[in-house]
Design a protein around this motif. Structure first.
Motif, PDB file in Angstrom:
ATOM      1  N   PRO A  27       0.803  -1.224   0.000  1.00 53.30           N
ATOM      2  CA  PRO A  27       0.000   0.000   0.000  1.00 53.30           C
ATOM      3  C   PRO A  27       0.837   1.277   0.000  1.00 53.30           C
ATOM      4  O   PRO A  27       0.340   2.355  -0.345  1.00 53.30           O
ATOM      5  CB  PRO A  27      -0.841  -0.123   1.274  1.00 53.30           C
ATOM      6  CG  PRO A  27      -0.130  -1.121   2.129  1.00 53.30           C
ATOM      7  CD  PRO A  27       0.549  -2.053   1.190  1.00 53.30           C
ATOM      8  N   ASP A  28       2.118   1.183   0.384  1.00 54.88           N
ATOM      9  CA  ASP A  28       3.016   2.335   0.345  1.00 54.88           C
ATOM     10  C   ASP A  28       4.420   1.840   0.027  1.00 54.88           C
ATOM     11  O   ASP A  28       4.683   0.637  -0.016  1.00 54.88           O
ATOM     12  CB  ASP A  28       2.993   3.108   1.676  1.00 54.88           C
ATOM     13  CG  ASP A  28       3.263   2.206   2.868  1.00 54.88           C
ATOM     14  OD1 ASP A  28       4.314   1.531   2.881  1.00 54.88           O
ATOM     15  OD2 ASP A  28       2.415   2.144   3.781  1.00 54.88           O
ATOM     16  N   ARG A  29       5.333   2.783  -0.200  1.00 57.82           N
ATOM     17  CA  ARG A  29       6.675   2.416  -0.658  1.00 57.82           C
ATOM     18  C   ARG A  29       7.432   1.592   0.386  1.00 57.82           C
ATOM     19  O   ARG A  29       8.097   0.599   0.052  1.00 57.82           O
ATOM     20  CB  ARG A  29       7.471   3.678  -1.015  1.00 57.82           C
ATOM     21  CG  ARG A  29       8.810   3.395  -1.686  1.00 57.82           C
ATOM     22  CD  ARG A  29       9.447   4.677  -2.231  1.00 57.82           C
ATOM     23  NE  ARG A  29      10.645   4.380  -3.021  1.00 57.82           N
ATOM     24  CZ  ARG A  29      11.876   4.368  -2.536  1.00 57.82           C
ATOM     25  NH1 ARG A  29      12.091   4.668  -1.253  1.00 57.82           N
ATOM     26  NH2 ARG A  29      12.904   4.078  -3.323  1.00 57.82           N
ATOM     27  N   ALA A  30       7.369   1.997   1.647  1.00 59.43           N
ATOM     28  CA  ALA A  30       8.103   1.284   2.688  1.00 59.43           C
ATOM     29  C   ALA A  30       7.642  -0.169   2.795  1.00 59.43           C
ATOM     30  O   ALA A  30       8.456  -1.083   2.971  1.00 59.43           O
ATOM     31  CB  ALA A  30       7.935   1.992   4.034  1.00 59.43           C
ATOM     32  N   THR A  31       6.338  -0.378   2.664  1.00 62.95           N
ATOM     33  CA  THR A  31       5.808  -1.745   2.750  1.00 62.95           C
ATOM     34  C   THR A  31       6.223  -2.561   1.540  1.00 62.95           C
ATOM     35  O   THR A  31       6.571  -3.741   1.657  1.00 62.95           O
ATOM     36  CB  THR A  31       4.274  -1.717   2.866  1.00 62.95           C
ATOM     37  OG1 THR A  31       3.899  -0.883   3.958  1.00 62.95           O
ATOM     38  CG2 THR A  31       3.721  -3.106   3.095  1.00 62.95           C
ATOM     39  N   ALA A  32       6.190  -1.954   0.353  1.00 64.72           N
ATOM     40  CA  ALA A  32       6.615  -2.665  -0.858  1.00 64.72           C
ATOM     41  C   ALA A  32       8.079  -3.075  -0.752  1.00 64.72           C
ATOM     42  O   ALA A  32       8.462  -4.180  -1.173  1.00 64.72           O
ATOM     43  CB  ALA A  32       6.396  -1.783  -2.087  1.00 64.72           C
ATOM     44  N   ILE A  33       8.915  -2.200  -0.189  1.00 67.41           N
ATOM     45  CA  ILE A  33      10.338  -2.521  -0.003  1.00 67.41           C
ATOM     46  C   ILE A  33      10.496  -3.676   0.983  1.00 67.41           C
ATOM     47  O   ILE A  33      11.285  -4.598   0.764  1.00 67.41           O
ATOM     48  CB  ILE A  33      11.122  -1.284   0.478  1.00 67.41           C
ATOM     49  CG1 ILE A  33      11.210  -0.240  -0.638  1.00 67.41           C
ATOM     50  CG2 ILE A  33      12.529  -1.675   0.942  1.00 67.41           C
ATOM     51  CD1 ILE A  33      11.832   1.084  -0.208  1.00 67.41           C
ATOM     52  N   GLU A  34       9.747  -3.649   2.072  1.00 65.26           N
ATOM     53  CA  GLU A  34       9.844  -4.733   3.060  1.00 65.26           C
ATOM     54  C   GLU A  34       9.403  -6.064   2.460  1.00 65.26           C
ATOM     55  O   GLU A  34      10.027  -7.108   2.700  1.00 65.26           O
ATOM     56  CB  GLU A  34       9.000  -4.404   4.287  1.00 65.26           C
ATOM     57  CG  GLU A  34       9.102  -5.424   5.414  1.00 65.26           C
ATOM     58  CD  GLU A  34      10.519  -5.602   5.956  1.00 65.26           C
ATOM     59  OE1 GLU A  34      10.798  -6.683   6.516  1.00 65.26           O
ATOM     60  OE2 GLU A  34      11.352  -4.681   5.828  1.00 65.26           O
ATOM     61  N   HIS A  35       8.342  -6.042   1.659  1.00 66.39           N
ATOM     62  CA  HIS A  35       7.920  -7.273   0.972  1.00 66.39           C
ATOM     63  C   HIS A  35       9.026  -7.768   0.043  1.00 66.39           C
ATOM     64  O   HIS A  35       9.254  -8.975  -0.075  1.00 66.39           O
ATOM     65  CB  HIS A  35       6.643  -7.023   0.167  1.00 66.39           C
ATOM     66  CG  HIS A  35       5.419  -6.783   1.004  1.00 66.39           C
ATOM     67  ND1 HIS A  35       5.268  -7.319   2.262  1.00 66.39           N
ATOM     68  CD2 HIS A  35       4.273  -6.080   0.752  1.00 66.39           C
ATOM     69  CE1 HIS A  35       4.093  -6.950   2.765  1.00 66.39           C
ATOM     70  NE2 HIS A  35       3.474  -6.194   1.861  1.00 66.39           N
ATOM     71  N   MET A  36       9.710  -6.841  -0.622  1.00 68.18           N
ATOM     72  CA  MET A  36      10.796  -7.238  -1.525  1.00 68.18           C
ATOM     73  C   MET A  36      11.957  -7.836  -0.738  1.00 68.18           C
ATOM     74  O   MET A  36      12.561  -8.841  -1.166  1.00 68.18           O
ATOM     75  CB  MET A  36      11.269  -6.038  -2.354  1.00 68.18           C
ATOM     76  CG  MET A  36      12.404  -6.358  -3.340  1.00 68.18           C
ATOM     77  SD  MET A  36      11.982  -7.615  -4.566  1.00 68.18           S
ATOM     78  CE  MET A  36      10.880  -6.659  -5.635  1.00 68.18           C
ATOM     79  N   ARG A  37      12.299  -7.240   0.392  1.00 68.32           N
ATOM     80  CA  ARG A  37      13.376  -7.796   1.222  1.00 68.32           C
ATOM     81  C   ARG A  37      13.079  -9.256   1.559  1.00 68.32           C
ATOM     82  O   ARG A  37      13.937 -10.134   1.424  1.00 68.32           O
ATOM     83  CB  ARG A  37      13.507  -7.001   2.524  1.00 68.32           C
ATOM     84  CG  ARG A  37      14.061  -5.598   2.373  1.00 68.32           C
ATOM     85  CD  ARG A  37      14.214  -4.965   3.744  1.00 68.32           C
ATOM     86  NE  ARG A  37      14.690  -3.599   3.663  1.00 68.32           N
ATOM     87  CZ  ARG A  37      14.042  -2.543   4.159  1.00 68.32           C
ATOM     88  NH1 ARG A  37      12.872  -2.702   4.766  1.00 68.32           N
ATOM     89  NH2 ARG A  37      14.543  -1.338   4.047  1.00 68.32           N
ATOM     90  N   ASN A  38      11.858  -9.511   2.028  1.00 76.38           N
ATOM     91  CA  ASN A  38      11.488 -10.869   2.434  1.00 76.38           C
ATOM     92  C   ASN A  38      11.468 -11.823   1.240  1.00 76.38           C
ATOM     93  O   ASN A  38      11.876 -12.984   1.353  1.00 76.38           O
ATOM     94  CB  ASN A  38      10.125 -10.850   3.124  1.00 76.38           C
ATOM     95  CG  ASN A  38      10.155 -10.077   4.430  1.00 76.38           C
ATOM     96  OD1 ASN A  38      11.188 -10.020   5.100  1.00 76.38           O
ATOM     97  ND2 ASN A  38       9.042  -9.480   4.814  1.00 76.38           N
ATOM     98  N   ALA A  39      10.990 -11.325   0.092  1.00 78.53           N
ATOM     99  CA  ALA A  39      10.935 -12.176  -1.103  1.00 78.53           C
ATOM    100  C   ALA A  39      12.342 -12.538  -1.576  1.00 78.53           C
ATOM    101  O   ALA A  39      12.610 -13.682  -1.963  1.00 78.53           O
ATOM    102  CB  ALA A  39      10.159 -11.478  -2.210  1.00 78.53           C
ATOM    103  N   LEU A  40      13.261 -11.571  -1.554  1.00 79.24           N
ATOM    104  CA  LEU A  40      14.641 -11.842  -1.947  1.00 79.24           C
ATOM    105  C   LEU A  40      15.309 -12.813  -0.980  1.00 79.24           C
ATOM    106  O   LEU A  40      16.063 -13.705  -1.391  1.00 79.24           O
ATOM    107  CB  LEU A  40      15.439 -10.534  -2.018  1.00 79.24           C
ATOM    108  CG  LEU A  40      15.093  -9.585  -3.165  1.00 79.24           C
ATOM    109  CD1 LEU A  40      15.743  -8.216  -2.934  1.00 79.24           C
ATOM    110  CD2 LEU A  40      15.546 -10.156  -4.510  1.00 79.24           C
ATOM    111  N   ASP A  41      15.037 -12.645   0.310  1.00 80.76           N
ATOM    112  CA  ASP A  41      15.608 -13.553   1.305  1.00 80.76           C
ATOM    113  C   ASP A  41      15.166 -14.993   1.057  1.00 80.76           C
ATOM    114  O   ASP A  41      15.912 -15.939   1.339  1.00 80.76           O
ATOM    115  CB  ASP A  41      15.180 -13.134   2.725  1.00 80.76           C
ATOM    116  CG  ASP A  41      15.961 -11.943   3.243  1.00 80.76           C
ATOM    117  OD1 ASP A  41      16.995 -11.604   2.648  1.00 80.76           O
ATOM    118  OD2 ASP A  41      15.521 -11.336   4.245  1.00 80.76           O
ATOM    119  N   GLY A  42      13.952 -15.165   0.541  1.00 83.36           N
ATOM    120  CA  GLY A  42      13.414 -16.504   0.326  1.00 83.36           C
ATOM    121  C   GLY A  42      13.647 -17.065  -1.064  1.00 83.36           C
ATOM    122  O   GLY A  42      13.124 -18.132  -1.394  1.00 83.36           O
TER     123      GLY A  42
END
Length: 666
Positions: A399-414
């Protein structure tokens, strides 16, 4: 509506087009070279036609071969994807002559906008602000140097028919202009069959922002917001996002209106992208128009809800747009990370080989999170030296940039990927970089923040402690498993130690563990404690843990007395030893790496284009020694210091592996 579409492309974009066509009830035809016989796009399509040897100029960009495939299968339309023939007006003309629809703009628009020299002239005539430069044909390197001096260094040498960073060089002086001109011409000829080069002023401290346009053949045109593409290396985009963190609504509207006006001036009909360079004062300059679908189109789809491939097909079928400008609403934030087969620890040089492991994160569609992975590969498949090094496009929405970045961090980690060099660690590092998280980046981000290349991430104290605690807890689980397997102890847990020394990032960290059925509490000498819970079992390559209630995903590989752990761009050897083992380990000698300072090693698998020196030549720091071509890019290898060539082990035309010795010095 069309019943059958041929996709004149390969890899992830071919797979992407197949998905939309399938959802529309349209059958699909794939084409493939020898190298792609077992490729994912071939498996996904309803039909597939072989078109030749691996090199693109003998298969994918040979118009006659593609036309034969169309005739064989009775395809009514062709989607060209991007690259290859997507902006080739001769291909569009050949389709028209055959009575086959081109899922792209009219021939006239391709000719006017697809050629970067012509498009800049038209933009200037239309009153669009353009970057200073020389749009005429350049005959040779001497003329390139002369023009570069007239424009003023630094300059950008670009292939007229280019795209995707191919045939593009930045020159800061005469020598670089001369070398860059020849390399750009060679790459342009190999990639596009057109070696024309133009020169423009290179704008320093720029932001790369592009507008997505969508037009039909009935005079309707809209823009679907913008994408920020400022994280680049070698002028090729690495991370894109939509919308831009830099633009305000007024600038967005001015850029959008101008982009649509430019498209309509050439009777554009399809999806297209107008690219701009934007300076710190929000002044924008027309860069080029891509008369095709862009690699980064998913982020626009994610914030607008518009399927661009579907819209392209409908426009090609003669349908008017059903979306008006007032219908376009930008919802939330989306980020795309391009996963490349290239080694960030070797200056992002290409890597080829087999995907021993390829396990992307699970795709998600929820109210507050979307994870999407556009890919054209699979576990066990091969990454070829003949094509673009992109493996996948990992996209997240929030819903916002910070959340999209956090989702990307987790996706890259996995995201698990083994067998080749890849840029996952670098992508993870960018997601945590202050310049990126603040949105204050420019296209010089990689050059400025990693001037000596990417060497991994040095984790801060808190992150190191979280990983140390996790490693200790995992080691305890592994020790319990070991005692069970050995059968030595009936009450195994009592015999597993509680005192350990975790060695990570050059530091020995004593810890003690209190374990219960729900997890472990790990105590540190500085008084801190971390609560670790996980269902990880020995042998799992991915550990999903909770540390103090926060999620932590680690890629885990067993090594002697510990684990290789990868997290957030860091690649760590984490040893977990008993206090006595740690005491003895400190006495062990450090292995010294072999001296390769007198050797020129091939930094990537590739083809030797030329060797610029001879035995006995005295070379100086920065002097060009040879050129290696891999994945359609030429890489000039230079001397790191003064020396005399004593032996040459390779010649033009030789195929070399990583670390093969090209030259030796006295």
């Amino acid at each position: 509506m069309f019943k059958k579409i041929l996709i004149a492309n390969r890899g992830e974009i071919a797979c992407r087009v197949i998905k939309s066509a399938r959802a529309m009830g349209i059958q699909t035809v794939a084409i493939y070279s020898d190298a792609d016989r077992n490729a994912l796009h071939v498996k996904m399509a309803d039909e597939a036609v072989h078109i030749g040897p691996p090199p693109a100029n003998q298969s994918y960009i040979v118009i006659d071969k593609v036309m034969d495939a169309i005739r064989q299968t009775g395809a009514e339309a062709v989607h060209p994807g991007y690259g290859f023939l997507s902006e080739n007006s001769k291909f569009a003309e050949a389709l028209a002559a055959e009575g086959v629809a081109f899922v792209g703009p009219p021939v006239g628009a391709i000719e006017k906008m697809g050629d970067k020299i012509t498009s800049k002239k038209i933009a200037k005539e239309a009153g669009v602000s353009t970057v200073p430069g020389y749009m005429g044909l350049i005959e040779d390197a001497d003329e390139a140097v002369k023009i570069s001096n007239e424009v003023g260094y630094p300059v950008m040498l670009k292939a007229s028919a280019g795209g995707g960073g191919k045939g593009m060089r930045i020159a800061w002086n005469d020598e670089e202009a001369r070398e860059g001109f020849q390399s750009s011409k060679n790459e342009a000829a190999n990639s596009f069959g057109d070696d024309r080069i133009f020169i423009e002023k290179f704008v320093t401290q720029p932001r790369h922002i592009e507008i997505q346009v969508l037009c039909d053949a009935h005079g309707n045109g809209i823009y679907l917001g913008e994408r920020e593409c400022s994280i680049q290396r070698r002028q090729q985009k690495v991370i894109e996002e939509a919308p831009s963190p830099f633009l305000d609504e007024e600038t967005r509207k001015r850029m959008g209106d101008q982009a649509v006006a430019l498209a309509q001036a050439v009777d554009y009909a399809s999806a297209g992208t107008v690219e701009f360079i934007v300076d710190g004062d929000k002044n924008f300059y027309f860069l080029e128009m891509n008369t095709r679908l862009q690699v980064e189109h998913p982020v626009t789809e994610m914030i607008t809800g518009v399927d661009l491939v579907e819209q392209m097909i409908r426009v090609a079928n003669g349908e008017p747009l059903t979306i008006k400008q007032e219908d376009v609403k930008l919802n939330g934030w989306a980020i795309e990370s391009r996963l490349y087969a290239e080694d960030p620890y070797r200056g992002f040089l290409p890597s080829i080989g087999r995907l021993v492991k390829y396990r992307p994160p699970e795709e998600v569609v929820q109210a507050d999170e979307v994870v999407r992975n556009d890919t054209g590969v699979f576990e066990g498949g091969e990454i070829s030296m003949y094509y673009d090094p992109m493996i996948a496009k990992l996209c997240t929405w929030g819903p916002d940039r910070a959340t999209a970045i956090e989702h990307m961090r987790n996706a890259l980690d996995g995201f698990e990927l083994e067998g080749i060099g890849h840029n996952l660690p670098f992508l993870s590092a960018v997601m945590d970089h202050p310049k990126f998280t603040s949105g204050e980046m420019t296209t010089a981000f990689i050059e400025e923040e990693y001037p000596e290349g990417f060497e991994g991430v040095e984790l801060d104290r808190d992150a190191v402690q979280r990983i140390a605690a996790s490693a200790a807890a995992m080691h305890r689980v592994a020790e319990i498993r070991r005692t069970r397997v050995s059968g030595r102890m009936s009450n195994h847990e009592r015999k597993v130690g509680t005192e350990w020394v975790v060695s990570v990032q050059g530091e020995d960290i004593p810890v003690s563990i209190e374990a219960d059925h729900d997890g472990s509490t790990v105590h540190f000498d500085d008084g801190r404690t971390h609560r670790v819970a996980s269902d990880w079992t020995p042998g799992d390559s991915l550990a999903r843990l909770s540390v103090d209630g926060s999620p932590l995903v680690l890629k885990v590989e067993k090594i002697t007395q510990g684990f290789r752990i990868r997290s957030r761009g860091a690649d760590l050897e984490v040893r977990v030893r008993s206090p006595r083992q740690a005491e003895l380990a400190a006495l062990m000698p450090v292995k010294v790496a072999p001296d390769t300072s007198r050797l020129l090693l091939c930094p990537m698998p590739g083809l030797i284009v030329n060797v610029a020196v001879s035995v006995g030549d005295e070379v100086h720091e920065g002097q060009a020694l040879c050129t290696v071509e891999a994945m359609k890019m030429e890489n000039i290898l230079r001397a790191e210091k003064k020396g005399v060539v004593s032996k040459i082990n390779a010649a033009a035309g030789d195929s070399l592996a990583v670390d093969d010795v090209i030259l030796e010095f006295e």
